[in-house]
Design a protein around this motif. Sequence first.
Motif, PDB file in Angstrom:
ATOM      1  N   ASN A 165    -148.743  13.328  56.721  1.00 14.60           N
ATOM      2  CA  ASN A 165    -148.668  14.671  56.150  1.00 14.60           C
ATOM      3  C   ASN A 165    -147.353  14.875  55.407  1.00 14.60           C
ATOM      4  OD1 ASN A 165    -151.174  15.567  57.218  1.00 14.60           O
ATOM      5  ND2 ASN A 165    -150.207  15.884  59.212  1.00 14.60           N
ATOM      6  N   PHE A 166    -147.423  15.504  54.246  1.00 12.55           N
ATOM      7  CA  PHE A 166    -146.248  15.858  53.455  1.00 12.55           C
ATOM      8  C   PHE A 166    -146.420  17.286  52.942  1.00 12.55           C
ATOM      9  CE2 PHE A 166    -146.478  11.269  53.188  1.00 12.55           C
ATOM     10  CZ  PHE A 166    -145.150  10.858  53.261  1.00 12.55           C
ATOM     11  N   GLU A 167    -145.317  17.828  52.431  1.00 10.12           N
ATOM     12  CA  GLU A 167    -145.386  19.122  51.733  1.00 10.12           C
ATOM     13  C   GLU A 167    -144.481  19.060  50.519  1.00 10.12           C
ATOM     14  OE1 GLU A 167    -145.693  23.155  53.704  1.00 10.12           O
ATOM     15  OE2 GLU A 167    -143.671  23.346  52.838  1.00 10.12           O
ATOM     16  N   LEU A 168    -145.071  19.386  49.371  1.00  6.74           N
ATOM     17  CA  LEU A 168    -144.333  19.447  48.111  1.00  6.74           C
ATOM     18  C   LEU A 168    -144.206  20.914  47.722  1.00  6.74           C
ATOM     19  CD1 LEU A 168    -143.214  17.797  45.646  1.00  6.74           C
ATOM     20  CD2 LEU A 168    -145.494  18.048  44.642  1.00  6.74           C
ATOM     21  N   GLY A 169    -143.018  21.310  47.258  1.00  6.00           N
ATOM     22  CA  GLY A 169    -142.860  22.717  46.916  1.00  6.00           C
ATOM     23  C   GLY A 169    -141.623  22.988  46.088  1.00  6.00           C
ATOM     24  N   LEU A 170    -141.412  24.260  45.817  1.00  2.00           N
ATOM     25  CA  LEU A 170    -140.223  24.680  45.081  1.00  2.00           C
ATOM     26  C   LEU A 170    -139.855  26.102  45.451  1.00  2.00           C
ATOM     27  CD1 LEU A 170    -140.860  26.780  42.454  1.00  2.00           C
ATOM     28  CD2 LEU A 170    -142.001  24.736  41.627  1.00  2.00           C
ATOM     29  N   PHE A 171    -138.561  26.411  45.288  1.00  2.00           N
ATOM     30  CA  PHE A 171    -138.023  27.758  45.408  1.00  2.00           C
ATOM     31  C   PHE A 171    -137.373  28.106  44.070  1.00  2.00           C
ATOM     32  CE2 PHE A 171    -137.406  25.531  49.442  1.00  2.00           C
ATOM     33  CZ  PHE A 171    -137.976  26.382  50.366  1.00  2.00           C
ATOM     34  N   TYR A 227    -141.256  15.898  54.915  1.00  2.00           N
ATOM     35  CA  TYR A 227    -142.055  15.010  55.750  1.00  2.00           C
ATOM     36  C   TYR A 227    -141.840  15.384  57.215  1.00  2.00           C
ATOM     37  CZ  TYR A 227    -143.557  10.823  58.249  1.00  2.00           C
ATOM     38  OH  TYR A 227    -144.159   9.955  59.117  1.00  2.00           O
ATOM     39  N   PRO A 228    -142.844  15.956  57.883  1.00  2.00           N
ATOM     40  CA  PRO A 228    -142.700  16.321  59.297  1.00  2.00           C
ATOM     41  C   PRO A 228    -143.002  15.135  60.212  1.00  2.00           C
ATOM     42  CG  PRO A 228    -144.812  17.104  58.475  1.00  2.00           C
ATOM     43  CD  PRO A 228    -144.127  16.425  57.316  1.00  2.00           C
ATOM     44  N   PHE A 229    -142.177  14.956  61.243  1.00  2.00           N
ATOM     45  CA  PHE A 229    -142.434  13.932  62.248  1.00  2.00           C
ATOM     46  C   PHE A 229    -143.362  14.489  63.333  1.00  2.00           C
ATOM     47  CE2 PHE A 229    -138.016  12.728  60.836  1.00  2.00           C
ATOM     48  CZ  PHE A 229    -138.428  11.656  60.059  1.00  2.00           C
ATOM     49  N   LYS A 230    -143.953  13.591  64.104  1.00  2.00           N
ATOM     50  CA  LYS A 230    -144.878  14.004  65.148  1.00  2.00           C
ATOM     51  C   LYS A 230    -144.180  14.759  66.276  1.00  2.00           C
ATOM     52  CE  LYS A 230    -148.234  10.323  64.278  1.00  2.00           C
ATOM     53  NZ  LYS A 230    -148.973   9.157  64.855  1.00  2.00           N
ATOM     54  N   ASN A 231    -142.863  14.538  66.441  1.00  2.00           N
ATOM     55  CA  ASN A 231    -142.133  15.213  67.517  1.00  2.00           C
ATOM     56  C   ASN A 231    -141.667  16.612  67.135  1.00  2.00           C
ATOM     57  OD1 ASN A 231    -140.076  14.649  65.735  1.00  2.00           O
ATOM     58  ND2 ASN A 231    -138.920  13.320  67.137  1.00  2.00           N
ATOM     59  N   GLY A 232    -142.033  17.093  65.945  1.00  2.00           N
ATOM     60  CA  GLY A 232    -141.654  18.433  65.516  1.00  2.00           C
ATOM     61  C   GLY A 232    -140.454  18.477  64.597  1.00  2.00           C
ATOM     62  N   LYS A 253    -119.552  29.601  31.934  1.00  2.00           N
ATOM     63  CA  LYS A 253    -120.891  29.035  31.992  1.00  2.00           C
ATOM     64  C   LYS A 253    -120.837  27.788  32.860  1.00  2.00           C
ATOM     65  CE  LYS A 253    -122.461  30.571  27.412  1.00  2.00           C
ATOM     66  NZ  LYS A 253    -122.995  30.128  26.098  1.00  2.00           N
ATOM     67  N   THR A 254    -121.805  27.666  33.759  1.00  2.00           N
ATOM     68  CA  THR A 254    -121.876  26.484  34.620  1.00  2.00           C
ATOM     69  C   THR A 254    -123.321  26.008  34.697  1.00  2.00           C
ATOM     70  OG1 THR A 254    -122.187  27.770  36.644  1.00  2.00           O
ATOM     71  CG2 THR A 254    -119.928  27.250  36.014  1.00  2.00           C
ATOM     72  N   GLY A 255    -123.478  24.711  34.784  1.00  2.00           N
ATOM     73  CA  GLY A 255    -124.775  24.097  35.024  1.00  2.00           C
ATOM     74  C   GLY A 255    -124.632  23.051  36.112  1.00  2.00           C
ATOM     75  N   GLU A 256    -125.674  22.870  36.904  1.00  2.00           N
ATOM     76  CA  GLU A 256    -125.569  21.954  38.039  1.00  2.00           C
ATOM     77  C   GLU A 256    -126.890  21.233  38.287  1.00  2.00           C
ATOM     78  OE1 GLU A 256    -124.687  22.039  42.890  1.00  2.00           O
ATOM     79  OE2 GLU A 256    -124.567  23.874  41.700  1.00  2.00           O
ATOM     80  N   HIS A 257    -126.790  19.947  38.571  1.00  2.00           N
ATOM     81  CA  HIS A 257    -127.883  19.143  39.101  1.00  2.00           C
ATOM     82  C   HIS A 257    -127.434  18.621  40.459  1.00  2.00           C
ATOM     83  CE1 HIS A 257    -129.997  18.950  35.190  1.00  2.00           C
ATOM     84  NE2 HIS A 257    -128.777  18.896  34.672  1.00  2.00           N
ATOM     85  N   SER A 258    -128.287  18.743  41.465  1.00  2.00           N
ATOM     86  CA  SER A 258    -127.892  18.329  42.803  1.00  2.00           C
ATOM     87  C   SER A 258    -129.078  17.709  43.525  1.00  2.00           C
ATOM     88  CB  SER A 258    -127.362  19.533  43.599  1.00  2.00           C
ATOM     89  OG  SER A 258    -126.958  19.151  44.901  1.00  2.00           O
ATOM     90  N   ILE A 259    -128.819  16.641  44.261  1.00  2.00           N
ATOM     91  CA  ILE A 259    -129.819  15.982  45.108  1.00  2.00           C
ATOM     92  C   ILE A 259    -129.325  16.036  46.542  1.00  2.00           C
ATOM     93  CG2 ILE A 259    -131.026  13.842  45.640  1.00  2.00           C
ATOM     94  CD1 ILE A 259    -130.917  13.115  42.725  1.00  2.00           C
ATOM     95  N   MET A 260    -130.188  16.477  47.460  1.00  2.00           N
ATOM     96  CA  MET A 260    -129.805  16.630  48.854  1.00  2.00           C
ATOM     97  C   MET A 260    -130.873  16.035  49.760  1.00  2.00           C
ATOM     98  SD  MET A 260    -128.724  20.618  48.391  1.00  2.00           S
ATOM     99  CE  MET A 260    -130.061  20.796  47.196  1.00  2.00           C
ATOM    100  N   ILE A 261    -130.451  15.493  50.888  1.00  2.00           N
ATOM    101  CA  ILE A 261    -131.367  15.047  51.924  1.00  2.00           C
ATOM    102  C   ILE A 261    -130.986  15.768  53.211  1.00  2.00           C
ATOM    103  CG2 ILE A 261    -129.996  12.983  52.459  1.00  2.00           C
ATOM    104  CD1 ILE A 261    -132.730  11.605  53.085  1.00  2.00           C
ATOM    105  N   SER A 262    -131.980  16.367  53.864  1.00  2.00           N
ATOM    106  CA  SER A 262    -131.717  17.222  55.025  1.00  2.00           C
ATOM    107  C   SER A 262    -132.595  16.830  56.191  1.00  2.00           C
ATOM    108  CB  SER A 262    -131.959  18.695  54.677  1.00  2.00           C
ATOM    109  OG  SER A 262    -131.209  19.105  53.561  1.00  2.00           O
ATOM    110  N   THR A 263    -132.060  16.976  57.395  1.00  2.00           N
ATOM    111  CA  THR A 263    -132.822  16.772  58.610  1.00  2.00           C
ATOM    112  C   THR A 263    -133.153  18.121  59.224  1.00  2.00           C
ATOM    113  OG1 THR A 263    -130.754  16.522  59.843  1.00  2.00           O
ATOM    114  CG2 THR A 263    -131.837  14.508  59.100  1.00  2.00           C
ATOM    115  N   PHE A 264    -134.376  18.270  59.706  1.00  2.00           N
ATOM    116  CA  PHE A 264    -134.845  19.478  60.376  1.00  2.00           C
ATOM    117  C   PHE A 264    -135.061  19.146  61.851  1.00  2.00           C
ATOM    118  CE2 PHE A 264    -135.302  20.649  56.124  1.00  2.00           C
ATOM    119  CZ  PHE A 264    -135.733  21.969  55.985  1.00  2.00           C
TER     120      PHE A 264
END
Length: 267
Positions: A165-171, A227-232, A253-264
């Motif tokens: 299972n995955f989830e793709l989205g945007l804010f 990507y959710p793990f089976k343990n929650g 004026k500012t512009g930004e590109h950023s890549i992040m990896i997060s643990t839940f």
Amino acid sequence: MLTLNKLYIISLAFATFVFCHPSLGQVKQTHFITGIGGSYVNVIDEGISPLLYKGIGGNVILGHFQEKENSINTSSAKFDFNNPSSSISNAEMYTYRLEGHYQRYWKLSDDANKSWKIRSGLDLSAKWALRQHLSFTNNSQHIETRFSVAPALMLARPFELWDRNFELGLFYSVPLLTYATRPLFASTRFPASVNKEEIGFFDYVRDGEIISFGNYFKWSTQYYLYYPFKNGNGLRLDYLWSYESYKAQNPIKTGEHSIMISTFFKI
């Protein structure tokens, strides 16, 4: 023009409603978020220099995510450090930014069987930024703050891939009202930015102004793959793009590109 006291009362009343107003429905899941990332920024800050500065940096994130039957609440604090430079003058600057967000999204009652989940909401944000120009012996530091209220939208698309299972989205969000401080020129040292030897917290937010479209514009879009793990617990990859323009006496004026990896982490 609203005074700082009136702004504080309005902001306090609004925040009390948003934070304390009960949400219907039981809590489905709650996570503590930690993350790290890298960024690339473009800056034209005419309070320091009329030249374009570009550079890379990094960020760390702490946050909280709570999903209920009818709403999603998120809060986060992010610290950014960047080292942009000018290709014309070869001058460099350090930039430090501390930014906080509280977001609430309301679910549509009839989206349970839809592929795309559409959730409208609000984004309350605060930002404190310091720019340090490394080539100047005076007027080398510039400090500014922002407090914004923005309508926000969240789109989410759960899907399966390789039996997982995955989830793709945007804010994304666009501020409607912002309280901003914008010094007319940079200062030589940190306390001098507010012309006091000993500075207090509220010194950073005095002498600001309420601004909106026409003088201030910011667009932020954040794409994610979760990507959710089976343990929650879960893992999320984010890409953020943002653009900000403030037509003050010394525009920025500012512009930004950023890549992040997060643990839940489930709590």
